[in-house]
Design a protein around this motif. Sequence first.
Motif, PDB file in Angstrom:
ATOM      1  N   GLY A 180      57.019  17.248 -54.600  1.00 36.45           N
ATOM      2  CA  GLY A 180      56.168  16.168 -55.057  1.00 36.45           C
ATOM      3  C   GLY A 180      56.655  15.544 -56.343  1.00 36.45           C
ATOM      4  N   ASN A 205      52.958  18.054 -51.768  1.00 36.46           N
ATOM      5  CA  ASN A 205      52.649  18.156 -50.341  1.00 36.46           C
ATOM      6  C   ASN A 205      51.503  19.125 -50.058  1.00 36.46           C
ATOM      7  N   ASP A 212      59.034  19.432 -44.448  1.00 35.03           N
ATOM      8  CA  ASP A 212      58.143  18.279 -44.519  1.00 35.03           C
ATOM      9  C   ASP A 212      56.711  18.731 -44.267  1.00 35.03           C
ATOM     10  N   LYS A 218      47.497  15.160 -49.741  1.00 35.58           N
ATOM     11  CA  LYS A 218      48.380  15.736 -50.757  1.00 35.58           C
ATOM     12  C   LYS A 218      47.577  16.618 -51.716  1.00 35.58           C
TER      13      LYS A 218
ATOM     14  N   TRP B  55      59.496   9.991 -50.864  1.00 35.58           N
ATOM     15  CA  TRP B  55      58.307   9.896 -50.024  1.00 35.58           C
ATOM     16  C   TRP B  55      58.666   9.236 -48.720  1.00 35.58           C
ATOM     17  N   TRP B  57      56.851   7.770 -45.087  1.00 33.08           N
ATOM     18  CA  TRP B  57      55.638   7.454 -44.349  1.00 33.08           C
ATOM     19  C   TRP B  57      56.024   6.887 -43.002  1.00 33.08           C
ATOM     20  N   SER B  69      52.746  11.390 -43.609  1.00 36.58           N
ATOM     21  CA  SER B  69      53.273  11.060 -44.924  1.00 36.58           C
ATOM     22  C   SER B  69      53.647  12.358 -45.601  1.00 36.58           C
ATOM     23  N   SER B  70      54.796  12.383 -46.232  1.00 37.92           N
ATOM     24  CA  SER B  70      55.266  13.626 -46.846  1.00 37.92           C
ATOM     25  C   SER B  70      56.226  13.328 -47.990  1.00 37.92           C
ATOM     26  N   PHE B  71      56.085  14.096 -49.065  1.00 40.68           N
ATOM     27  CA  PHE B  71      57.188  14.172 -50.015  1.00 40.68           C
ATOM     28  C   PHE B  71      58.330  14.889 -49.302  1.00 40.68           C
TER      29      PHE B  71
END
Lengths: 393, 393, 393
Positions: A180, A205, A212, A218, B55, B57, B69-71
Motif C-alpha cells: 500500500g 490491501n 494481489d 482497503k 494500484w 483497477w 482493485s489492489s495495490f
Amino acid sequence: MYAEDAAAVATPEQPTTAAVAEPTAEATPAPQEKSTWEKILANMPKISGYLQTGWNWAQDSYDNSHATSSFQAKRLRLIMDGKVGEKVDFRLQIEAFNGIAGSTNGNGQKNLQVMDAFATWKVMPEFKIRAGQFYTPLGYENYDISPKTLETVDFSNIVYRMACRNPYEYNFVDYGRDLGVMLMGDLFDSGKGFRYLHYDLALTNGSIPCKDDDNSSKDFYVSATVRPVKFFNIKATYNYGKYKDNSKIADGSKYNPMHRFVVGAWYNDPQGIDLRAEYGLLKSKVDGQKRLDEQGAYVLAGYHAGKWLPMVRWDMYRDKMQNTVNPNGETIQKCNANYNYNRILVGVNYQLFKNVTIQFNYHHFFFNDKQYTSNGEEYSGRNQIQLMGRFCF
Amino acid sequence: MYAEDAAAVATPEQPTTAAVAEPTAEATPAPQEKSTWEKILANMPKISGYLQTGWNWAQDSYDNSHATSSFQAKRLRLIMDGKVGEKVDFRLQIEAFNGIAGSTNGNGQKNLQVMDAFATWKVMPEFKIRAGQFYTPLGYENYDISPKTLETVDFSNIVYRMACRNPYEYNFVDYGRDLGVMLMGDLFDSGKGFRYLHYDLALTNGSIPCKDDDNSSKDFYVSATVRPVKFFNIKATYNYGKYKDNSKIADGSKYNPMHRFVVGAWYNDPQGIDLRAEYGLLKSKVDGQKRLDEQGAYVLAGYHAGKWLPMVRWDMYRDKMQNTVNPNGETIQKCNANYNYNRILVGVNYQLFKNVTIQFNYHHFFFNDKQYTSNGEEYSGRNQIQLMGRFCF
Amino acid sequence: MYAEDAAAVATPEQPTTAAVAEPTAEATPAPQEKSTWEKILANMPKISGYLQTGWNWAQDSYDNSHATSSFQAKRLRLIMDGKVGEKVDFRLQIEAFNGIAGSTNGNGQKNLQVMDAFATWKVMPEFKIRAGQFYTPLGYENYDISPKTLETVDFSNIVYRMACRNPYEYNFVDYGRDLGVMLMGDLFDSGKGFRYLHYDLALTNGSIPCKDDDNSSKDFYVSATVRPVKFFNIKATYNYGKYKDNSKIADGSKYNPMHRFVVGAWYNDPQGIDLRAEYGLLKSKVDGQKRLDEQGAYVLAGYHAGKWLPMVRWDMYRDKMQNTVNPNGETIQKCNANYNYNRILVGVNYQLFKNVTIQFNYHHFFFNDKQYTSNGEEYSGRNQIQLMGRFCF
C-alpha cells in the motif's frame, strides 16, 4: 556499516521510527570534494543483514515427542538500501530462511521470501510518503523493532497472533507486512535530538503480502507516538479492514469487518533500564454476532549493563471465542485454544563483539486449558530453551 | 549508476541492442592511475534494479467480481553486472515478485525467479558470443526494451502471447527467456554515433527457462535491425522450433514444428516523437493440418515533452483457430478466445525525479466475441486503470 | 576479486581447508592510511560467484528416449562474504539454479536455494568456531573443493551418494550441507607456507539443511588432514548419526544408526601432476541386521600444462544390499541398483581467460547389472558428454 547498526546490536534501537526507515540518511559522511569513485560508491546500493542461528530445545511438543532439540537457521535477513535519488530511498529485505506454513518447498525446506520492498520519498522530516510492501505500524515490535534490535529471540504474541496474521483470510504469520501507501513524519523538534510526535497513516490491501488483493476494500491504519522526554514514549495504533471469512465460521463474504488496536509505553535508557509494555485487542462482529475476540499483552524489563542485557518478560494471549456444537452434534472450531497461554521468559544477551550477540532465552508456558498430546497425554505447561548467535554484517 | 540508467527512465531506450546488453562497458570512467581501492571497486559486481509498485483497477474481471482493485507489487527487478574479464561480462537478473502461474508458493505468493543468467564474450563490436539463459531477439519489446524503459506499464500481446509463451508445451508467460548460445554484433559504423546493422543468431532449447529440455531439437532465431538514420530503425526476427503438443490437441509427439515471425519499425527522438509498430505471426501445421494460427499487432505513439510522456497505443491479438466438436459431441479446445481482443491504451508518464517515474495507463478492451462471467453475465468490453511508480536504484 | 579466485580457476585449490573458509582474510590489502571511503569499502560485503552453463548429451537415458541433449544452466552460485568483525566472518552461498528433486517450482523450474549460511569466529589459526549451515568435512570433494575448483564438471558418487545424501531419511542430493557447530584449526606450522595438520570436529542435526531436525540425536564428525609436504596430504573423516528409516525398510524409528567413513590422498602440483583418490563406506545395522551397506571410490589423474588441464577419472559406487522377496511374493526394495556402476571419465579444461574455463567431459558408464528402459530394452552401458563454460565474477 551504518551508525544505526553499530549501536543497535546490543542496545535495542530507540523508538524513533525514523531511524528504522531511513538508516542511510545520517550515516553517509559528506566530504567536501568527491572523486568519481567516491560518487560511484556513494550511489551503490548498500547491502547488510544478519544471521541468527543456534539451538532450540522444547519440552512437550504438540506432536507427542516428549522433547525436541534442533540446531536452527532461525533467520537470515538480507537488506539492500538503494539510493533512488536525493530524497528517495529504496529498501529491500529478504528472509532467506522463511519457513512459514505453506511456503516451504516440496522437501519442507525453508526458502527465500521478499519481506520489504518499498520506496520512501522524504519530502521533509515532517512528511514522508512510502509506497510498496512495508511493515505496518501496529505496535512497537512490528514497526519500531526488528529481530536485529529485539531484546528476546522471538516476538510476543501481539506480533505473531495479531500484527503478523490476518485471522479472517489466513492463519499463518505474514511478517506483519502489507502492500500500500503510507504517510508519516516527525513533528515538533525538541531541540534535544528527538521530536515530540511521530505519526503514520497507511492505506493497504489488508491481505497477504506478495499477492494481489481479492477484495476491493482497503485497510486503514492510524498511529501516533508521543515522546515527552528522550528515553520515554507512548504509542497507539488503530487498524480497520474487511476480510474474507476463511479461518473460522466461513460465510463466503469478502467483506467482514475487523478492528485491531495496540497501545504501549516504552522507557529505554541505552545505558540503563529498558521497560516496555503493550496491550492489544482484535475484534470482529457480523450482524451483531461476535466473530473474533482476541487479546494480548506483554511486559518486558531489562537492564543494559555494559555488554550484558539481562531481561524478564511476561506475555499472554487469549482467543476468547468458544467452540460451539451445532445441531448435528459437530464441534464448530471458533477458537485457537493452543495459543491461549501465559508465558514467562528469562533471558540474557551478551555482546561478544560489536556485531555479534549471544542470546539465551528460557520460556515457561502456562496453558489456560489442558493440552493433550496426540496419544492423549495431558499437560498444562511447557518449557523451551533458545541459545542463539546473532551475527550482523 | 550507469549512463544508460539515467537516460532511460523517462526517455525510452534507443533501439541499439548493444546498450541493453553491455551497459557497463561505456559507463565506467577510466582514470589514468587507479589506486588499489579503485581497482577493487571497478571489479566489484554492480548491483542495480527497479521497483514498480502501485494500484490496479479492473472492471468485469473474469472471476465474476464486477471490479477488482489492489495495490500491487508489479515488478522488482534485481540486476547484477559482474565483471568476468577484460572482454567478458556476466549479467544476472532476478524478478523478486514473480507471480507466473504454477510458480507461486503454497500460499499463492509471488516469489523470486531467475530471469537472466548469461555471460557475453565481446570479441569485437561486430561479433559477440552469449551463453546461458537470456532474452530472445523476438521483437523490440522482448529484446530491445525492458519494463524499465517501456513507455507503458505492460507489454503488448506480441510479447505475452507470442515471445513470452510457448503455445505447444505450456501456456504461461516465461519472460521470453531461453537457454542456449547467441551470436550478435553491430556492423557498418555510420560515424554518427550508431551502426547501420545489428544482427542476432541464436540456438536455444526451445523450452521453458530454468529447466532442461526434454526434446533433442533446438530452436533457431535469426534477427536483423537496420538503422538508416539515428532515430529510426526497422527490425525483423524469425524463429523456428519443435515442441511437445501439451496445450491443445495432444498427439504425444515431442517434435511438432512452430514458426514465429515479428517485424516492426521504430522512430524515437528522445526530445520529440516516439512512434513504434510491430506485427507478429505464429503458425504450426502437422500433416498438412493447422495446429496453431495466431496474429498480433500494435501501434504506439508518444511525445517526449520535457518530464512528460503522453502516449496512446492500439494493440490486438487473434487466435484464429476454431474450437471443434468431436464425434462424441465434446468440444475440443483449440483456441484461447479470451485473449482475442482489440485494446486502446491512453497513458502518461511523469518523471518526478531522475530515477522516479509515475505512470498512468487507462485501457479499454474490445473483445472479438462476447465474454461471460462465471454466473453467465455477458460483456463485450472491459476497462483497466494502472497507476504505478517506477523507482530505479 | 580475491587472490584465491584468480588462482583457483584453472588450478584446483590446494587442500588447505582454511583457504576455502576464509578467502577474505588474506585478500584485502592493508594500506597504511585509509580514507573514510576506503573504510566503507573494506567493510562492505564482498559479492562473487560463478555461472556454469553449457551443453549436456546423454545416451540411453532412463526414461527410454535413446538420447537427450539440452543446453543447461548447470550452476549459478552467488557468494557473499560479509565482515562481521575483526575476527568473525559471514558466508552466504546461494544456488540460483537449484533443481533438486522436490524443490523445483510447480512448473518444474530450478530456483534459488540457500546452501551456506554460517559465521566463523577465527579465535586463532589453531582454533576456529563455525555456526550455522555449512558443508560437512566428509571427504575432499565435499569440503576442500567446490564446483569452482573441481577438475571435472560433476563430483564423484562419494559426494552424490554418500556425503550429499542421507540414505535413511531422504534420497536426494542435499549439497552436503548441515546445520550445527564445527570446531576446526590448522596446527604445526611448517615454516614453508603450510601447516602439517588440519582438523574438524562437528556436531550437526544430521537431517536435511534449511529445516529443523525432527529427532533429538545429533550427528558427529571427526576429520583430520595430514600434510607432510606442501603438495601432498592425506585425509580421513568419520561420521556417526541416527536417522528415521524412510527410504528402505521403514520401521518407524527415528533412531537408526549410520556410519560413514571416507579416506583419501591427494598430490597436487599447481604446475604439474594432480593425483587424487578417495574411498568411502556407508553402513548401518539394526538389531544385528544389515540395513545399509554402500561403498564408493575414485581415482583422478590430471596434469596442469599451462592453460590446459587434461584428466582421466575412474569412479565406482556399489549399493551392496539385495532386494528381497517377502512371504507374499512382493519385492522389498533395499538397493538402488541403477547407481551401481563403474565409470570412466576423460576430460580437459582450457582456461580461455583468467576467469573463464571451458570444460569438456566424456563419461562411459559400465553398469554392474543390466539396465532396462521403460519399454524393456536392455542396456549395460551409457555415454554422456558435457561441454561447459565456467564464468567467475
